[in-house]
Design a protein around this motif. Sequence first.
Motif, PDB file in Angstrom:
ATOM      1  N   PRO A  57      -2.635  -9.949  -6.477  1.00 43.70           N
ATOM      2  CA  PRO A  57      -2.520  -9.685  -5.036  1.00 43.70           C
ATOM      3  C   PRO A  57      -1.119  -9.207  -4.688  1.00 43.70           C
ATOM      4  CG  PRO A  57      -3.646 -11.770  -5.419  1.00 43.70           C
ATOM      5  CD  PRO A  57      -3.097 -11.333  -6.745  1.00 43.70           C
ATOM      6  N   LEU A  58      -1.047  -8.187  -3.829  1.00 41.31           N
ATOM      7  CA  LEU A  58       0.219  -7.518  -3.554  1.00 41.31           C
ATOM      8  C   LEU A  58       0.522  -7.484  -2.058  1.00 41.31           C
ATOM      9  CD1 LEU A  58      -0.219  -4.383  -5.860  1.00 41.31           C
ATOM     10  CD2 LEU A  58       0.972  -6.534  -6.410  1.00 41.31           C
ATOM     11  N   GLY A  59       1.797  -7.359  -1.766  1.00 43.05           N
ATOM     12  CA  GLY A  59       2.234  -7.140  -0.400  1.00 43.05           C
ATOM     13  C   GLY A  59       3.242  -6.008  -0.350  1.00 43.05           C
ATOM     14  N   ILE A  60       3.333  -5.352   0.802  1.00 43.24           N
ATOM     15  CA  ILE A  60       4.287  -4.270   1.034  1.00 43.24           C
ATOM     16  C   ILE A  60       5.369  -4.755   1.985  1.00 43.24           C
ATOM     17  CG2 ILE A  60       4.612  -2.048   2.204  1.00 43.24           C
ATOM     18  CD1 ILE A  60       1.997  -1.149   1.101  1.00 43.24           C
ATOM     19  N   TYR A  61       6.602  -4.458   1.637  1.00 43.19           N
ATOM     20  CA  TYR A  61       7.755  -4.750   2.481  1.00 43.19           C
ATOM     21  C   TYR A  61       8.301  -3.414   2.960  1.00 43.19           C
ATOM     22  CZ  TYR A  61      12.288  -6.918   3.715  1.00 43.19           C
ATOM     23  OH  TYR A  61      13.413  -7.373   4.359  1.00 43.19           O
TER      24      TYR A  61
ATOM     25  N   ARG B  82      -3.614   3.676   5.021  1.00 39.96           N
ATOM     26  CA  ARG B  82      -4.272   4.236   3.833  1.00 39.96           C
ATOM     27  C   ARG B  82      -4.048   3.327   2.617  1.00 39.96           C
ATOM     28  NH1 ARG B  82      -2.571   9.348   6.105  1.00 39.96           N
ATOM     29  NH2 ARG B  82      -0.609   9.261   4.926  1.00 39.96           N
ATOM     30  N   ILE B  83      -2.822   2.825   2.470  1.00 38.94           N
ATOM     31  CA  ILE B  83      -2.525   1.942   1.336  1.00 38.94           C
ATOM     32  C   ILE B  83      -3.337   0.655   1.431  1.00 38.94           C
ATOM     33  CG2 ILE B  83      -0.715   0.566   0.232  1.00 38.94           C
ATOM     34  CD1 ILE B  83       1.278   2.740   1.255  1.00 38.94           C
ATOM     35  N   PHE B  84      -3.490   0.125   2.646  1.00 42.88           N
ATOM     36  CA  PHE B  84      -4.162  -1.167   2.799  1.00 42.88           C
ATOM     37  C   PHE B  84      -5.660  -1.106   2.528  1.00 42.88           C
ATOM     38  CE2 PHE B  84      -0.606  -2.399   5.930  1.00 42.88           C
ATOM     39  CZ  PHE B  84       0.197  -2.798   4.875  1.00 42.88           C
ATOM     40  N   LYS B  85      -6.194   0.093   2.350  1.00 39.83           N
ATOM     41  CA  LYS B  85      -7.593   0.194   1.926  1.00 39.83           C
ATOM     42  C   LYS B  85      -7.759  -0.230   0.472  1.00 39.83           C
ATOM     43  CE  LYS B  85      -8.747   3.895   5.197  1.00 39.83           C
ATOM     44  NZ  LYS B  85      -9.148   5.324   5.330  1.00 39.83           N
ATOM     45  N   HIS B  86      -6.655  -0.270  -0.267  1.00 38.09           N
ATOM     46  CA  HIS B  86      -6.727  -0.721  -1.663  1.00 38.09           C
ATOM     47  C   HIS B  86      -6.987  -2.228  -1.676  1.00 38.09           C
ATOM     48  CE1 HIS B  86      -5.828  -1.433  -5.855  1.00 38.09           C
ATOM     49  NE2 HIS B  86      -5.694  -0.136  -6.054  1.00 38.09           N
ATOM     50  N   PRO B  87      -7.944  -2.691  -2.451  1.00 36.25           N
ATOM     51  CA  PRO B  87      -8.328  -4.111  -2.390  1.00 36.25           C
ATOM     52  C   PRO B  87      -7.254  -5.084  -2.855  1.00 36.25           C
ATOM     53  CG  PRO B  87      -9.435  -2.991  -4.210  1.00 36.25           C
ATOM     54  CD  PRO B  87      -8.800  -1.928  -3.377  1.00 36.25           C
ATOM     55  N   ASN B  88      -6.242  -4.620  -3.571  1.00 36.74           N
ATOM     56  CA  ASN B  88      -5.229  -5.552  -4.066  1.00 36.74           C
ATOM     57  C   ASN B  88      -4.164  -5.904  -3.033  1.00 36.74           C
ATOM     58  OD1 ASN B  88      -6.495  -5.652  -6.506  1.00 36.74           O
ATOM     59  ND2 ASN B  88      -5.043  -4.385  -7.614  1.00 36.74           N
ATOM     60  N   TYR B  89      -4.095  -5.161  -1.926  1.00 35.08           N
ATOM     61  CA  TYR B  89      -3.068  -5.472  -0.931  1.00 35.08           C
ATOM     62  C   TYR B  89      -3.554  -6.549   0.028  1.00 35.08           C
ATOM     63  CZ  TYR B  89       0.058  -1.997  -2.710  1.00 35.08           C
ATOM     64  OH  TYR B  89       0.909  -1.311  -3.547  1.00 35.08           O
ATOM     65  N   VAL B  90      -2.716  -7.590   0.187  1.00 38.06           N
ATOM     66  CA  VAL B  90      -3.090  -8.745   1.013  1.00 38.06           C
ATOM     67  C   VAL B  90      -2.040  -9.082   2.070  1.00 38.06           C
ATOM     68  CG1 VAL B  90      -4.492  -9.734  -0.844  1.00 38.06           C
ATOM     69  CG2 VAL B  90      -2.103 -10.451  -0.606  1.00 38.06           C
ATOM     70  N   VAL B  91      -0.844  -8.521   1.985  1.00 38.64           N
ATOM     71  CA  VAL B  91       0.242  -8.862   2.909  1.00 38.64           C
ATOM     72  C   VAL B  91       0.996  -7.599   3.310  1.00 38.64           C
ATOM     73  CG1 VAL B  91       2.425 -10.117   3.213  1.00 38.64           C
ATOM     74  CG2 VAL B  91       0.581 -11.167   1.909  1.00 38.64           C
ATOM     75  N   HIS B  92       1.390  -7.549   4.563  1.00 41.42           N
ATOM     76  CA  HIS B  92       2.306  -6.516   5.034  1.00 41.42           C
ATOM     77  C   HIS B  92       3.443  -7.176   5.802  1.00 41.42           C
ATOM     78  CE1 HIS B  92       4.187  -3.112   6.797  1.00 41.42           C
ATOM     79  NE2 HIS B  92       3.753  -3.354   8.022  1.00 41.42           N
ATOM     80  N   LYS B  93       4.683  -6.870   5.402  1.00 44.09           N
ATOM     81  CA  LYS B  93       5.863  -7.323   6.147  1.00 44.09           C
ATOM     82  C   LYS B  93       6.566  -6.110   6.723  1.00 44.09           C
ATOM     83  CE  LYS B  93      10.370  -9.570   5.945  1.00 44.09           C
ATOM     84  NZ  LYS B  93      11.423 -10.194   5.107  1.00 44.09           N
TER      85      LYS B  93
ATOM     86  N   PRO C 271      -6.654  -4.138   9.409  1.00 43.87           N
ATOM     87  CA  PRO C 271      -6.782  -4.045   7.950  1.00 43.87           C
ATOM     88  C   PRO C 271      -6.949  -5.436   7.362  1.00 43.87           C
ATOM     89  CG  PRO C 271      -4.486  -3.881   8.574  1.00 43.87           C
ATOM     90  CD  PRO C 271      -5.272  -3.887   9.866  1.00 43.87           C
ATOM     91  N   ASP C 272      -7.511  -5.514   6.187  1.00 38.98           N
ATOM     92  CA  ASP C 272      -7.764  -6.807   5.560  1.00 38.98           C
ATOM     93  C   ASP C 272      -6.511  -7.289   4.833  1.00 38.98           C
ATOM     94  OD1 ASP C 272      -9.108  -9.051   4.776  1.00 38.98           O
ATOM     95  OD2 ASP C 272     -10.261  -8.079   3.179  1.00 38.98           O
ATOM     96  N   VAL C 273      -5.425  -7.404   5.606  1.00 39.74           N
ATOM     97  CA  VAL C 273      -4.161  -7.920   5.084  1.00 39.74           C
ATOM     98  C   VAL C 273      -3.550  -8.838   6.138  1.00 39.74           C
ATOM     99  CG1 VAL C 273      -3.678  -5.862   3.687  1.00 39.74           C
ATOM    100  CG2 VAL C 273      -2.746  -6.032   6.005  1.00 39.74           C
ATOM    101  N   ALA C 274      -2.682  -9.741   5.693  1.00 41.49           N
ATOM    102  CA  ALA C 274      -1.908 -10.574   6.611  1.00 41.49           C
ATOM    103  C   ALA C 274      -0.729  -9.756   7.111  1.00 41.49           C
ATOM    104  CB  ALA C 274      -1.417 -11.829   5.901  1.00 41.49           C
ATOM    105  N   VAL C 275      -0.633  -9.581   8.426  1.00 43.48           N
ATOM    106  CA  VAL C 275       0.452  -8.808   9.021  1.00 43.48           C
ATOM    107  C   VAL C 275       1.546  -9.783   9.453  1.00 43.48           C
ATOM    108  CG1 VAL C 275       1.122  -7.205  10.841  1.00 43.48           C
ATOM    109  CG2 VAL C 275      -1.135  -7.015   9.767  1.00 43.48           C
ATOM    110  N   MET C 276       2.720  -9.615   8.855  1.00 45.19           N
ATOM    111  CA  MET C 276       3.845 -10.499   9.116  1.00 45.19           C
ATOM    112  C   MET C 276       5.058  -9.663   9.488  1.00 45.19           C
ATOM    113  SD  MET C 276       3.408 -13.456   6.243  1.00 45.19           S
ATOM    114  CE  MET C 276       2.004 -14.580   6.396  1.00 45.19           C
ATOM    115  N   CYS C 277       6.069 -10.326  10.042  1.00 42.12           N
ATOM    116  CA  CYS C 277       7.254  -9.594  10.469  1.00 42.12           C
ATOM    117  C   CYS C 277       8.501 -10.341  10.053  1.00 42.12           C
ATOM    118  CB  CYS C 277       7.252  -9.393  11.985  1.00 42.12           C
ATOM    119  SG  CYS C 277       7.315 -10.938  12.906  1.00 42.12           S
ATOM    120  N   CYS C 278       9.577  -9.600   9.976  1.00 34.13           N
ATOM    121  CA  CYS C 278      10.889 -10.178   9.734  1.00 34.13           C
ATOM    122  C   CYS C 278      11.276 -11.066  10.917  1.00 34.13           C
ATOM    123  CB  CYS C 278      11.898  -9.054   9.560  1.00 34.13           C
ATOM    124  SG  CYS C 278      13.588  -9.591   9.324  1.00 34.13           S
TER     125      CYS C 278
END
Length: 311
Positions: free
Chosen positions: A133-137, A154-165, A182-189
Amino acid sequence: MAKMKIEGSFVALITPFNQDGSVDFEGFRTLLKFHEDNGTSAVLIMGSTGEVSMLSQQERQQIIAETAKMKNGKMKFFYGCTGNNTDTTIDYLRFAHANGADGAILAAPAYICGPESDIEDYFLEVADATDLPLGIYNNPPRVKTDLHWDNLLRIFKHPNYVVHKESTTRVGQVAQVLRARPDVAVMCCDSPNLGLVVPTMSLGGHGTANMTGNIAPAEIATISKPWKTPEVSESFRDMYLHMLPMLHFSYSAINPVAIKSLMKAVGLPAGDLRKPLKGLAPEALQKGLRVVRELELDKKYGWSSPELKSA
């Protein structure tokens, strides 16, 4: 398999060092227990707060292998696995997966200032190379590349992404991502100057990917709870306003200078920063110690270091 779901406080952990500059693994154990006991949902080990760019490849692999053994199921353990190019990033991801990581957070490779289209392809290519499982910063101040919400979605359509910061100042970007669900947890700084925490949580954000939780984990866990009831939003408001002095102190110097200097001063295992970074000057550190006492964090967590007593 169902996607991993993360909500709440996702703390970017410092890397504790011994007096001789080596990695302090007992310090890691103490800090991880500190977070387990105080409501942290997940930790990011070896993010920018963990001085990852100044760790050797051997140290990075050793930190993954040793800290993953400390998991007990109470928190998710994510690791910073960004390499200086696509292939080295894939190597770090495969090593982390093989050694028990729960997931990894990735940024664009530093210094190259890659165009957004190339970095979008990078995130997709590395995701294809692992089941982790991956996240993008998205942190353009650190890496120059700044992904638009179109790239991100577009990136979050990939099933391995679960987090966005998100670490820009664009509330509109966060809103567009949350609107798309999107099916990811959206988080912020948690930087108060970026100003993302209040709008992100009010729009349906899932938590904060924060640095201040290193020194105040329970308090940051409170402001990181999703707003599922009116009571949660009220407790958020009260705690956020209460914690503003500490949030501003945390970002009073380049990450992680202020927070790591303060942790060392209150007696948490931290050690010195790795050169060329240096700890805060005494006058600046005194401001942080006064904030600790003003917020009564010393009483909450049982700190009684000589530095605190003299603040």
